[in-house]
Design an enzyme around this catalytic site. Structure first.
Site, mmCIF file in Angstrom:
data_model
loop_
_atom_site.group_PDB
_atom_site.id
_atom_site.type_symbol
_atom_site.label_atom_id
_atom_site.label_comp_id
_atom_site.label_asym_id
_atom_site.label_seq_id
_atom_site.Cartn_x
_atom_site.Cartn_y
_atom_site.Cartn_z
ATOM 1 N N ASN A 1 0.995 -1.178 -0.232
ATOM 2 C CA ASN A 1 -0.179 -0.286 0.349
ATOM 3 C C ASN A 1 1.521 1.146 -0.035
ATOM 4 O OD1 ASN A 1 -1.424 2.034 0.721
ATOM 5 N ND2 ASN A 1 -3.221 1.184 1.974
ATOM 6 N N ARG B 1 -2.260 -1.701 -3.776
ATOM 7 C CA ARG B 1 -3.315 -1.227 -3.988
ATOM 8 C C ARG B 1 -3.527 -0.445 -4.293
ATOM 9 N NH1 ARG B 1 -4.505 4.113 0.380
ATOM 10 N NH2 ARG B 1 -6.846 4.422 -0.250
ATOM 11 N N HIS C 1 -11.807 4.004 -1.506
ATOM 12 C CA HIS C 1 -11.799 3.369 -0.105
ATOM 13 C C HIS C 1 -12.737 1.772 -0.170
ATOM 14 C CE1 HIS C 1 -11.306 7.651 1.786
ATOM 15 N NE2 HIS C 1 -10.438 7.226 1.976
ATOM 16 N N ARG D 1 -7.482 17.360 3.129
ATOM 17 C CA ARG D 1 -7.751 17.813 1.984
ATOM 18 C C ARG D 1 -9.603 18.245 2.269
ATOM 19 N NH1 ARG D 1 -7.710 11.962 -0.165
ATOM 20 N NH2 ARG D 1 -6.765 11.467 0.984
ATOM 21 N N GLU E 1 -8.194 -3.556 5.072
ATOM 22 C CA GLU E 1 -7.916 -3.853 3.327
ATOM 23 C C GLU E 1 -7.097 -4.534 2.476
ATOM 24 O OE1 GLU E 1 -7.941 1.187 2.666
ATOM 25 O OE2 GLU E 1 -6.521 0.797 4.013
#
Length: 408
Positions: free
Chosen positions: A19, A108, A196, A256, A396
């Site tokens: 990742n 990912r 996500h 963000r 994940e």
């Protein structure tokens, strides 16, 4: 049958998950020992994992296994510290696994565009396609592709599987994906994608395991980390999500902005005379909790300063307000709400944020058990609550490891 199943070495092997972000690389190894009932069974927890943090900063650190602290590492000997970090991870992994091989690597990859939804083995052609999506996810996409390209050159025989964060949201209806602009841009791929997805796919699995039919109703999952989004699910499939064309959309995040009036962006460029690059820095790096507070992107730090620094309290209040407003909209779209699940770093560990969000959603019949909430319990709502509120760590990496079996 997966070719991995057919060619699995007698002693088994490992699936490695990478990742790659702009300043950190996380890795995990999942041990694959034998075929079970005609398929490979991958353990839910990684056999070994780690990460290199602050790669481009002054004090890069390597964190291995469950160690709470990292060891300082020197990446300055290489002209490219990011590639140096990849080399270091590769060497540490080879030292750890001994003679048992890595049989595949899962990556990912944040954006699959409008072409890739299912996990896919990466070839040179696929890599070129994915490179064209870099402008859609500049914080993550290029770094995953660097890792893939490096390994492809080194070990072209080793299966590398791209696992897309956009893939889970392929089930949302087209009307949800459309942007209210000229239709010609829809035909060119300008649409809401959602992100996500690996986290939401895991939540769709674990919530079904734990809560059965209740989870398969009207559920909203709140993935609250440095990046943040919500996903509205029915039958544990994505119906809508707050991130859209890019990972800038939706909720206020660590650095963000989330949803913002496009006119404000035009103002920054036309009146403030910011260049495209400068605007990108404002929206991606200098906004959100950090931008509003001027102190930090960490809610724990902001809470500690909120009594004496009004900007810190404003940042927290705005963060919660945006979550509450978006949950309200998704609840209306679902026609009600039966389960609210918190996950990712802030969602899993910030009792304060969960409490403030749930307090504003009391009109939905949410009733929080504060003692359970403070202890980060799995279920934090009372037995009287009309909406079951749960906290569940995401995984994940395990989802990506399993995706290898679908594509290799």
């Amino acid at each position: 049958m997966s070719s991995l199943l057919q060619n699995l070495p007698e002693g088994g092997g490992y699936i490695m998950v990478l990742n790659c972000g702009s300043s950190s690389i996380k890795f995990a190894l999942f041990e694959v020992e034998s075929a079970t009932h005609g398929g490979l069974k991958i353990p839910r927890q990684a056999w070994w994992s780690g990460r290199i943090e602050n790669i481009t900063g002054q004090q890069p650190a390597l964190v291995l296994g469950r160690s709470p602290e990292g060891e300082p590492v020197d990446l300055s000997l290489d002209a490219d510290p990011y590639r140096a970090a990849l080399v270091m991870i590769r060497q540490r992994v080879l030292d750890k696994i001994g003679s048992k091989p890595v049989i595949a690597v899962a990556h990912r990859v944040v954006h699959g565009g409008h072409k890739y939804f299912e996990p896919v083995r990466v070839t040179r052609e696929v890599l070129d396609d994915l490179s064209s999506y870099v402008p859609l996810a500049p914080l993550h996409q290029p770094f995953a592709l660097i890792a893939i390209a490096e390994l492809l050159a080194l070990r072209p025989d080793l299966p590398q599987i791209a696992c897309f964060d956009t893939g889970f949201h392929h089930t949302t209806p087209d009307i949800e994906k459309m942007l209210p602009i000229s239709y010609q841009y829809w035909e060119k791929g300008l649409r809401r994608y959602g992100f996500h997805g690996l986290s939401y796919e895991y939540m769709s699995i674990v919530l079904a395991e734990l809560y059965g039919q209740r989870a398969q109703g009207r559920t909203i999952v709140a993935h609250l980390g440095s990046g943040a989004s919500l996903c509205a699910m029915k039958d544990l499939r994505s119906e809508a999500t707050t991130m859209g064309f890019s990972a800038l959309d939706g909720l206020m995040m660590g650095t963000r902005c989330g949803s913002i009036d496009p006119g404000a962006v035009l103002y920054l460029m036309e009146i403030e005379k910011l260049t495209l690059e400068q605007v990108g820095k404002v929206l991606y790096h200098d906004s959100g909790l950090k931008g509003v507070s001027g102190v930090s992107n960490d809610p724990r730090v902001l809470r500690a300063h909120s009594d004496t620094n009004i900007r810190c309290e404003h940042a927290l209040a705005l963060y919660v307000r945006r979550i509450v407003r978006e949950i309200g909209g998704l609840t209306a779209m679902l026609g009600g709400l039966e389960m609210l699940a918190f996950t990712a770093g802030i969602g899993e560990h910030s009792a304060m944020i969960r409490r403030r969000v749930c307090r504003e959603l009391a009109y939905l019949g949410i009733e929080l058990d504060e003692e359970l909430n403070q202890s980060d319990a799995r279920v934090i709502s009372t037995s009287r609550s009309k909406v079951k509120v749960v906290v569940e760590p995401t995984n994940e990496e395990w989802v990506a490891a399993n995706m290898v079996l679908r594509a290799a």
